[in-house]
Design a protein around this motif. Sequence first.
Motif, PDB file in Angstrom:
ATOM      1  N   HIS A  76      45.880  40.489 -33.338  1.00  0.00           N
ATOM      2  CA  HIS A  76      46.764  41.120 -32.357  1.00  0.00           C
ATOM      3  C   HIS A  76      46.878  42.596 -32.712  1.00  0.00           C
ATOM      4  O   HIS A  76      46.913  42.955 -33.899  1.00  0.00           O
ATOM      5  N   GLY A  77      46.963  43.466 -31.696  1.00  0.00           N
ATOM      6  CA  GLY A  77      47.074  44.889 -31.975  1.00  0.00           C
ATOM      7  C   GLY A  77      47.918  45.607 -30.951  1.00  0.00           C
ATOM      8  O   GLY A  77      48.190  45.097 -29.861  1.00  0.00           O
ATOM      9  N   THR A  78      48.353  46.803 -31.320  1.00  0.00           N
ATOM     10  CA  THR A  78      49.025  47.705 -30.388  1.00  0.00           C
ATOM     11  C   THR A  78      48.336  49.061 -30.474  1.00  0.00           C
ATOM     12  O   THR A  78      47.859  49.469 -31.529  1.00  0.00           O
ATOM     13  N   GLU A  79      48.290  49.756 -29.349  1.00  0.00           N
ATOM     14  CA  GLU A  79      47.745  51.116 -29.336  1.00  0.00           C
ATOM     15  C   GLU A  79      48.284  51.845 -28.108  1.00  0.00           C
ATOM     16  O   GLU A  79      48.596  51.226 -27.090  1.00  0.00           O
ATOM     17  N   TYR A  80      48.384  53.150 -28.220  1.00  0.00           N
ATOM     18  CA  TYR A  80      49.026  53.976 -27.185  1.00  0.00           C
ATOM     19  C   TYR A  80      48.138  54.171 -25.959  1.00  0.00           C
ATOM     20  O   TYR A  80      48.592  54.059 -24.822  1.00  0.00           O
ATOM     21  N   ASP A  81      46.881  54.478 -26.178  1.00  0.00           N
ATOM     22  CA  ASP A  81      45.976  54.875 -25.097  1.00  0.00           C
ATOM     23  C   ASP A  81      45.471  53.645 -24.336  1.00  0.00           C
ATOM     24  O   ASP A  81      44.850  52.758 -24.923  1.00  0.00           O
ATOM     25  N   PRO A  82      45.697  53.573 -23.018  1.00  0.00           N
ATOM     26  CA  PRO A  82      45.238  52.409 -22.234  1.00  0.00           C
ATOM     27  C   PRO A  82      43.727  52.183 -22.330  1.00  0.00           C
ATOM     28  O   PRO A  82      43.278  51.037 -22.293  1.00  0.00           O
ATOM     29  N   ALA A  83      42.951  53.262 -22.443  1.00  0.00           N
ATOM     30  CA  ALA A  83      41.495  53.099 -22.543  1.00  0.00           C
ATOM     31  C   ALA A  83      41.117  52.380 -23.833  1.00  0.00           C
ATOM     32  O   ALA A  83      40.221  51.534 -23.842  1.00  0.00           O
ATOM     33  N   VAL A  84      41.809  52.695 -24.919  1.00  0.00           N
ATOM     34  CA  VAL A  84      41.547  52.022 -26.187  1.00  0.00           C
ATOM     35  C   VAL A  84      41.987  50.568 -26.112  1.00  0.00           C
ATOM     36  O   VAL A  84      41.293  49.665 -26.597  1.00  0.00           O
ATOM     37  N   VAL A  85      43.140  50.326 -25.492  1.00  0.00           N
ATOM     38  CA  VAL A  85      43.629  48.954 -25.313  1.00  0.00           C
ATOM     39  C   VAL A  85      42.595  48.119 -24.558  1.00  0.00           C
ATOM     40  O   VAL A  85      42.264  47.003 -24.951  1.00  0.00           O
TER      41      VAL A  85
END
Length: 261
Positions: A76-85
């Motif tokens: 599971h992960g979190t990241e700010y940038d929608p493109a990276v998500v």
Amino acid sequence: MRCGMVHAGHTPSQAELDACYGSYPVRTELSPVTHKRFHEILDSFAHHRRSGNLLDAGSGSGFFLDAAMDRGWRAHGTEYDPAVVSSCEARGIRMQQAPLDPARYDPGMFDVITSFEVLEHLVDPATELRHFFHLLRPGGLLYITTPNFNALSRWLAGPEWNVVNYPEHLNYFTPHTLRALLSRVGFKEVDIATTGISLMRMRSSQTGIPQDNTDPANDDQRLRTVIERSALLRGLKAATNGVLTMLRRGDTIKVRVVKPQ
């Protein structure tokens, strides 16, 4: 401040954060040495594995979670940038767009939570650590890395030390201040090391020319590759890191702490 905590004197606007993190590229390449380090870190997590759930908060391009899935973890992960998500989700990583929303997970869901070079970016790191405490099972492991404000490299670089970088970096920790914050959240028996001296940061601080810390050709990655090929240099590196930890002067603070039963 009496607590010794160092932080930016201004809170960035949402527009500033969008401009800063919306320009982060999606990475497709990882150095072999970093890949090896990731698997060594995952080896050290084996003792804490129960459900197999692992959360990496601020997972960037997801390389660490790729390695975790290779080892059978439910990543599971979190990241700010929608493109990276989107890029991570396409590879099977269970992603949430940052900031971390603990309501999307069950309390005590995770065996392990990691956060690599993220805490310094947060407006409210104490709240993030409280979320980690809530989401870890009793006996689960929290593993954090963040720059060390007391690093030898800061004293060498002086006011040009490029870790001080608004609005990207908002909080600056020492082993003492990070230990105190983790204790207030509820974590006990915090194990802290401080390792490394970054040639990349030193050169960038001196020249004003940034180097990408994920670029396999940057100064640090080239040096790591040379060291990896020599048993003598690996031993010298381990001894140097031992001294840096003893003096609390390494560039990177590395924290391991288990949630109390």
